[in-house]
Design a protein around this motif. Sequence first.
Motif, mmCIF file in Angstrom:
data_model
loop_
_atom_site.group_PDB
_atom_site.id
_atom_site.type_symbol
_atom_site.label_atom_id
_atom_site.label_comp_id
_atom_site.label_asym_id
_atom_site.label_seq_id
_atom_site.Cartn_x
_atom_site.Cartn_y
_atom_site.Cartn_z
ATOM 1 N N GLY A 1 8.862 0.981 -5.629
ATOM 2 C CA GLY A 1 8.074 2.041 -5.468
ATOM 3 C C GLY A 1 6.845 2.161 -4.115
ATOM 4 O O GLY A 1 5.916 2.643 -4.907
ATOM 5 N N SER A 2 6.410 1.428 -3.293
ATOM 6 C CA SER A 2 5.647 1.929 -2.361
ATOM 7 C C SER A 2 6.187 1.935 -0.992
ATOM 8 O O SER A 2 7.687 1.966 -0.582
ATOM 9 N N SER A 3 5.812 2.637 0.282
ATOM 10 C CA SER A 3 6.272 3.132 1.611
ATOM 11 C C SER A 3 5.937 2.162 2.633
ATOM 12 O O SER A 3 6.307 1.932 3.157
ATOM 13 N N LEU A 4 5.436 1.334 2.103
ATOM 14 C CA LEU A 4 5.016 -0.320 2.085
ATOM 15 C C LEU A 4 4.212 -0.478 3.870
ATOM 16 O O LEU A 4 4.243 -0.593 4.646
ATOM 17 N N LYS B 1 15.541 -12.961 -0.968
ATOM 18 C CA LYS B 1 16.159 -11.919 -0.782
ATOM 19 C C LYS B 1 15.344 -11.095 -0.931
ATOM 20 O O LYS B 1 14.702 -10.889 -1.553
ATOM 21 N N LEU B 2 15.709 -9.436 -0.139
ATOM 22 C CA LEU B 2 14.733 -8.671 -0.016
ATOM 23 C C LEU B 2 15.181 -7.020 -0.632
ATOM 24 O O LEU B 2 16.606 -7.007 0.183
ATOM 25 N N VAL B 3 14.749 -6.531 -1.343
ATOM 26 C CA VAL B 3 15.228 -5.629 -1.625
ATOM 27 C C VAL B 3 14.748 -4.759 -2.089
ATOM 28 O O VAL B 3 13.172 -5.151 -3.080
ATOM 29 N N ILE B 4 14.416 -3.547 -1.778
ATOM 30 C CA ILE B 4 14.001 -2.815 -1.486
ATOM 31 C C ILE B 4 13.892 -1.267 -2.498
ATOM 32 O O ILE B 4 14.884 -0.435 -2.136
ATOM 33 N N ASP C 1 12.531 -1.416 5.766
ATOM 34 C CA ASP C 1 13.722 -0.847 5.134
ATOM 35 C C ASP C 1 14.735 -2.116 5.587
ATOM 36 O O ASP C 1 15.450 -2.496 5.234
ATOM 37 N N HIS C 2 14.664 -1.892 7.896
ATOM 38 C CA HIS C 2 15.291 -2.195 7.982
ATOM 39 C C HIS C 2 15.055 -4.197 7.647
ATOM 40 O O HIS C 2 16.550 -5.020 8.359
ATOM 41 N N TYR C 3 14.166 -4.951 7.385
ATOM 42 C CA TYR C 3 14.058 -6.098 7.009
ATOM 43 C C TYR C 3 14.790 -6.312 5.633
ATOM 44 O O TYR C 3 15.092 -7.892 5.348
ATOM 45 N N ALA C 4 15.227 -5.248 4.423
ATOM 46 C CA ALA C 4 15.356 -5.613 3.451
ATOM 47 C C ALA C 4 17.623 -5.752 3.661
ATOM 48 O O ALA C 4 18.177 -5.656 3.899
ATOM 49 N N ASP C 5 17.460 -6.953 2.659
ATOM 50 C CA ASP C 5 19.010 -7.039 1.952
ATOM 51 C C ASP C 5 19.661 -6.131 1.093
ATOM 52 O O ASP C 5 20.660 -5.333 1.589
ATOM 53 N N GLN C 6 19.036 -5.066 0.640
ATOM 54 C CA GLN C 6 19.066 -4.421 -0.402
ATOM 55 C C GLN C 6 17.810 -3.131 -0.716
ATOM 56 O O GLN C 6 17.265 -3.214 -0.523
ATOM 57 N N VAL C 7 18.820 -1.696 -0.006
ATOM 58 C CA VAL C 7 17.542 -0.605 -0.107
ATOM 59 C C VAL C 7 18.317 0.784 -1.452
ATOM 60 O O VAL C 7 19.689 0.655 -0.254
#
Length: 238
Positions: free
Chosen positions: A180-183, A201-204, A213-219
Amino acid sequence: MLKTWIQNAKNMVVFTGAGMSTESGLPDFRSSNNGLWRKKDPSKIASTEALNDNVDEFIDFYRERVLKVKEFNPHKGHYILADWEEKGKLQSIITQNVDGFHQLAGSKRVAELHGSLQHLRCQSCGKEYDSDEYVNKEYHCSCGGILRPNIVLFGEMLPQDAFRFAEEEAIKSDLFIVLGSSLSVTPANQFPLIAKEHGAKLVIVNQEKTELDHYADQVIQDKKIGELLQELDKELFS
Ligand code: NAD
Ligand code: APR
């Protein structure tokens, strides 16, 4: 995928923003429907300038926010995160939120990057008070100084101890989940990148797209946080 990653994680860290508390009734800041900053210019209300040049409006805004934070409560999702910490599955929480809801739900290892509305401090002598003083319309310290919420205003530095704790936790993490963050606010939005750069691993999880979002392993955009956490908790622990 997320469930398996949580099962295998040795050092899971959660990073929360205002979207973690919307299901408790607190508005967030930038979501298209009712974000707070869609109605007010934060630099004019949540800044040191506002505190110095516009103290009455500043206090009115924060008195209303303090009342709101005291009126609402943590939701099931906050309690699930506290339970996962208790079970040893969640290492820590890094939060941008100032509502204190993670601690109220029982979480112990919480870095409050932006401070907390649960406390006030004197702008002159630094003495701390409970934010009930705002509820009782007390806006002055015993030294005569102005009482302000113990939060980070735009243009202020973030608390060093919270910042350092967050950095250590992001570096150690092997799974970093944003809830829950727009980062969109620095330097808070650097922690997901620090985790990623150190092999996590980064999940957003966010209902709208975010700047990372483009850095995340899962959105995950199609699920509300509360609903997702309840589903995961059921699958993992029941
Ligand atoms: P704010 O409106 O007071 O704006 C100040 C914010 O600016 C800080 O919290 C911080 O996030 C940011 N900021 C300032 N300087 C910064 C810097 N140098 N680097 C990075 N970020 C910086 O925001 P707030 O204090 O978080 O919230 C005020 C009120 O808005 C809350 O009391 C609450 O009622 C409401 N609100 C709370 C939540 C929540 O806590 N979950 C969510 C949405 C809105
Ligand atoms: N489930 C998933 N996502 C949600 C939910 C929900 N139930 N509710 C809201 N969201 C998403 C919104 O779509 C929005 O993109 O959460 C995001 C919240 O982003 P912001 O409103 O920008 O809040 P945040 O990222 O925490 O802001 C950072 O800015 O002004 C400061 O103090 C403020 O600390 C905050 C910082």
